[in-house]
Design an enzyme around this catalytic site. Structure first.
Site, PDB file in Angstrom:
ATOM      1  CB  SER A 162       1.909 -30.104  75.401  1.00 17.06           C
ATOM      2  OG  SER A 162       1.314 -28.837  75.470  1.00 17.06           O
ATOM      3  CD  GLN A 218       4.163 -27.183  76.810  1.00 12.22           C
ATOM      4  OE1 GLN A 218       3.557 -26.315  76.211  1.00 12.22           O
ATOM      5  NE2 GLN A 218       4.648 -28.267  76.217  1.00 12.22           N
ATOM      6  CE1 TYR A 262       5.074 -20.799  70.554  1.00 14.57           C
ATOM      7  CE2 TYR A 262       5.630 -23.115  70.807  1.00 14.57           C
ATOM      8  CZ  TYR A 262       4.791 -22.133  70.323  1.00 14.57           C
ATOM      9  OH  TYR A 262       3.659 -22.474  69.603  1.00 14.57           O
ATOM     10  NE  ARG A 309       8.209 -21.952  55.617  1.00 15.39           N
ATOM     11  CZ  ARG A 309       6.905 -21.692  55.704  1.00 15.39           C
ATOM     12  NH1 ARG A 309       6.176 -21.518  54.615  1.00 15.39           N
ATOM     13  NH2 ARG A 309       6.316 -21.625  56.880  1.00 15.39           N
ATOM     14  NE  ARG A 319       3.157 -37.943  59.521  1.00 15.73           N
ATOM     15  CZ  ARG A 319       2.209 -38.856  59.493  1.00 15.73           C
ATOM     16  NH1 ARG A 319       1.391 -39.016  60.523  1.00 15.73           N
ATOM     17  NH2 ARG A 319       2.047 -39.625  58.437  1.00 15.73           N
ATOM     18  CE  LYS A 358      -4.790 -35.586  51.724  1.00 14.15           C
ATOM     19  NZ  LYS A 358      -5.618 -34.495  51.138  1.00 14.15           N
TER      20      LYS A 358
END
Length: 674
Positions: A24, A97, A167, A256, A294, A433
């Site tokens: 999603s 969804q 959520y 964090r 990832r 990166k």
């Protein structure tokens, strides 16, 4: 071999021929039904067997912003019908969804105060929500049920219940946000009540023979929230109560702990999904586990499946970067996959606001109707396509060359360096990166596939370019010069020189400038693995904001990272002069200080570099200037790739409208042609 990826699997009654799901993504394009249809259809046609839509809010209070689909409102059918037809015609499946933002909603969207289990302030939405009453909880459950029933009636192939990422449903499961002492909270068991009630309401609405996926949190990464054991116990309870699969989410927006940024290693969170998969097996309810975050290649997905961490892998942003990621990999053409670099700049950062989502490395994403493939055919036949020169092989130039070649034009791409990629080469050296180099790998192979002649080590003069029908000048930028008295008393370099060879900089480095390039350089120099590292690094800027220009979903994580590495960040600091001992600066309060340094690096902005401008203008040669060569102010890679696509498309269409002999008289332009 990708035997596990390309093996069949079932989610309840839904049978899939491979184990990659397109996850999603909220696209902020829900008011553009035809654009959404084209976006999803292109990916379905290229092998995305099951696509999960962006969140469809079950009521207005649950909308994450003004561009969310409201599944229970009358206009929903008209908005989703084109995408359903397009995906099904392309041979794909589409899951809706079901979404409620809870305390992550914003009052400004519909003038409704956000609703949550308890009145716990949200730093993400900067809102103190209202606590739902028992009656409002029952109404919300009815809204989830109605949304699920609507999804089935409209023709969606499945639904996914959004119960992670902080959520509403996740808020009910967490002791941090659920302070209730009624049947909906008070201990871990009662905090499961609302998530399970949502599942029951949805299952009752769609019946036993309809696939229901439940996205649930594997780890919240917020102090005081659910433990990993509690999250696993909820997943087991959901499986027992009828979920056909559990999709494991990671982290909250308030966390964090970086979870989706490029600095997060590939597959970093797969073990969490693996723990839940093991818990499901031990409980005797081994429903399929979906995991992601990832994973940006099918090869990484294969390793995750082989490690027993999941039964399916969800990939969202990689389908933005390349709609054909499944098809290309299945054909053995992984070298032609345009890899997601997890920059978040045109996707996640935009999705958290109102700007339409796209992709930095694939600016066509979400704009397939605006930039259809193949490009529109010429209005009149052209026997010999016009030859085009693109000068500069950074992001803008690579994209322009590929776009022109795809339209059928012979293209010569000139680059004065010995390699293509421009400043992506520098970015690829930065810890976290390395995926930026995958973009260069992609264009290296794609340009060759398209027949582009790449001429490296070539800085052509205007006379050498006179025979082309059009020039695209994408020669980029150069570091802005900062004049510092005393230069020569210490080595003073620009950022390009520092990236090229950090070794001679010494142990103590002061970087003048604290934007994205300066922060990246600081990350590189503070890394123990870089020659001469780790270093004592200080970055400074006159302004108040360190990391200006870095996207909001990445900036906090990067600054957290460099500060943990010992980099000093000084805002409100003006460089004065270089001394044999370091850089003398003036602080915001007017006092001066000496920053000890063995070298000073200038990373205080960029200026356009366009050596052919005056030659081209003097000769009246038809051309277009794009990227940093056109304007270095606020330059970023998103804009560079977008301009490469727009200019390449505009030039191709312009040339297609000309007779061959008309080419030399084309209008000269500094911006993409109309």
């Amino acid at each position: 071999m990708l035997d596990r990826v390309f093996s069949p699997v079932s989610l309840g009654p839904l049978h899939l021929d491979h184990r990659i799901i397109m996850g999603s993504m909220h696209l902020n394009r829900e008011d553009e039904p035809l654009a959404l249809a084209a976006f999803y259809a292109e990916r379905a046609a290229a092998g995305a067997g099951l696509i999960v839509t962006g969140g469809a809010a079950v009521n207005r209070a649950g909308a994450g912003g003004p561009n969310y689909l409201l599944i229970n409102e009358p206009e929903a059918a008209a908005r989703v019908s084109p995408m359903l037809s397009a995906v099904h015609d392309a041979g794909g499946r589409l899951a809706l969804q079901l979404f409620h933002a809870g305390r992550y909603a914003r009052e400004g969207t519909y003038g409704l105060r956000p609703a949550a289990p308890s009145e716990v302030y949200s730093g993400f939405s900067r809102t103190l929500p209202r606590a739902l009453t028992p009656k409002q909880i029952e109404d919300t459950l009815a809204d989830f049920a109605a949304g699920a029933a609507a999804a089935r009636a409209l023709g969606f192939d499945a639904v996914e219940i959004m119960g992670s990422e902080g959520y509403l449903i996740n808020q009910f499961a967490s002791p941090l946000t659920n302070l209730r002492q009624d049947r909906w909270g008070g201990d871990p068991q009662r905090r499961q009540a609302f998530p399970l009630a949502v599942l029951q309401a949805v299952r009752d609405a769609v019946g036993p023979g309809y696939p229901v996926i439940y996205r649930t949190s594997g780890a919240d990464f917020v102090a005081g929230s659910s433990s990993r054991g509690e999250s696993a116990a909820l997943a087991v309870a959901l499986a027992r109560e009828g979920a056909d699969a559990v999709n494991i989410g990671i982290g909250w927006h308030e966390s964090r702990v970086p979870s989706v940024q490029g600095m997060v290693p590939h597959g970093r969170w797969m073990a969490i999904a693996g723990e839940i998969r093991a818990a499901l097996a031990a409980a005797g309810v081994p429903v399929p586990v979906i995991a992601g975050n990832r994973i940006n290649s099918l090869e990484h997905a294969e390793r995750a499946l082989a490690g027993g961490h999941a039964d399916l892998v969800s990939m969202a942003r990689p389908f933005l970067a390349d709609p054909e990621i499944v098809a290309k990999t299945r054909r053995g053409e992984s070298n032609l996959v345009n890899t997601c670099i997890a920059c978040n700049e045109a996707c996640i950062d935009r999705s958290l606001g109102t700007e339409p989502v796209s992709c930095l490395v694939n600016p066509r994403a979400g704009r397939e109707t605006e930039f259809p493939l193949p490009l529109q055919p010429p209005r009149r036949p052209v026997s010999t396509p016009a030859r085009v020169a693109v000068v500069g092989a950074g992001p803008a130039g690579m994209q322009a060359a590929a776009t022109l070649a795809l339209a059928g034009h012979p293209v010569d791409l000139y680059e004065q360096d010995s390699y293509i990629g421009g400043q992506f080469r520098l970015a690829g050296k930065v810890p976290g990166k390395a995926d930026f180099l995958q973009t260069i790998r992609y264009f290296t192979h794609e340009l060759a596939r398209l027949g582009v002649r790449v001429l490296t080590g070539a800085a052509p003069e205007a006379a050498q370019l006179a025979g082309y029908s059009h020039l695209v000048l994408a020669t980029g930028v150069r570091p802005r010069t900062v004049r510092l008295p005393g230069t020569g008393l210490l080595p003073v370099l620009d950022y390009r020189q520092a990236f090229a060879d950090p070794a001679p900089l010494g142990r103590r480095v002061v970087i003048v400038g604290a934007g994205g390039i300066a922060v990246d350089l600081a990350r590189l120099l503070a890394d123990p693995g870089v020659a001469g590292g780790p270093r004592d690094v200080t970055i400074l800027r006159r302004g108040a904001r360190i990391g200006q220009g870095i996207g909001p979903s990445t900036r906090w994580a990067v600054l957290q990272d460099i500060r943990a590495a010992g980099v000093r960040t000084l805002a409100g600091t003006t460089p004065l002069d270089v001394t044999p001992l370091g850089l003398r600066v003036r602080n915001l309060d007017g006092t001066t200080a000496l920053l000890p340094a063995d070298a000073v690096v200038l990373a205080a902005g960029q200026v356009p570099y366009n050596p052919l401008r005056f030659q081209r203008d003097a000769r009246g040669m038809p051309g277009t200037v794009i990227g940093g060569a056109l304007d270095a102010s606020g330059l970023n890679a998103v804009r560079a790739f977008e301009q490469g696509l727009a200019a390449g498309t505009a030039v191709a269409r312009h040339l297609a409208r000309q007779k061959p002999e008309d080419g030399p008289r084309l209008k000269s332009s500094r911006a993409p042609l109309p």
